[in-house]
Design a protein around this motif. Sequence first.
Motif: not given
Length: 203
Positions: A110-128
């Motif tokens: 939009s004119w005032k802001k941009s938003v990115l929604f992201v979802q993913f599944r990963t391992s605990p190590e890669r989450l860290d």
Amino acid sequence: MTTSTTTTPSPGAPGPGTGDGAVPSGTPERPPRKPRHRVLTLLVVVLLIAIPAGYLVISAFQSRDSGEDKERGAAATSLSYGWPSKVQQRIYDVPVPPRSSRIAFYEDNSWKKSVLFVQFRTSPERLDDFLGDIGSGTSELTDGRVTISGEQAAEVGWDLGESDHRYAGTTLEQPGAQPDLAVTVDRTHESRPQVYVVSTATF
């Protein structure tokens, strides 16, 4: 007795009835020719009218198609399954870890802001690793905290209020033009946590 003398016309002398400028009998009169420049002028006028009109028609069709494309883009409020582009990951500061699964994203501008929604599944190590890359860490996750609002979740069809799920979340406010991040992790499956991120860049 008078003798009549017959005079024979000399060659080149005008015959009877053929004075200066007279058309010899038996020769059809030619219609006056139209000057060639008039035909060329008419052709130029036709082209000057036809070419701009053609451009206007083409432009009208292109504008209509462009408007329809924008309407279709604005109506696409569901997640797209796949990896966000490298540019999107860099601009919104959401570096999706390698070997992630169930990846999906949606970008809202939009004119005032941009938003990115992201979802993913990963391992605990890669989450860290992911949390470290964005300037946070696993220790920053607060158990039982959902940092993504119900309105934001509803926009992309996320259900982050299930009572039998274990959620943890954190937020990251960044200075200047850098985006602010809201991260919520579903730890119901400890070996493969599901990560939800909303990155907001405000102008």
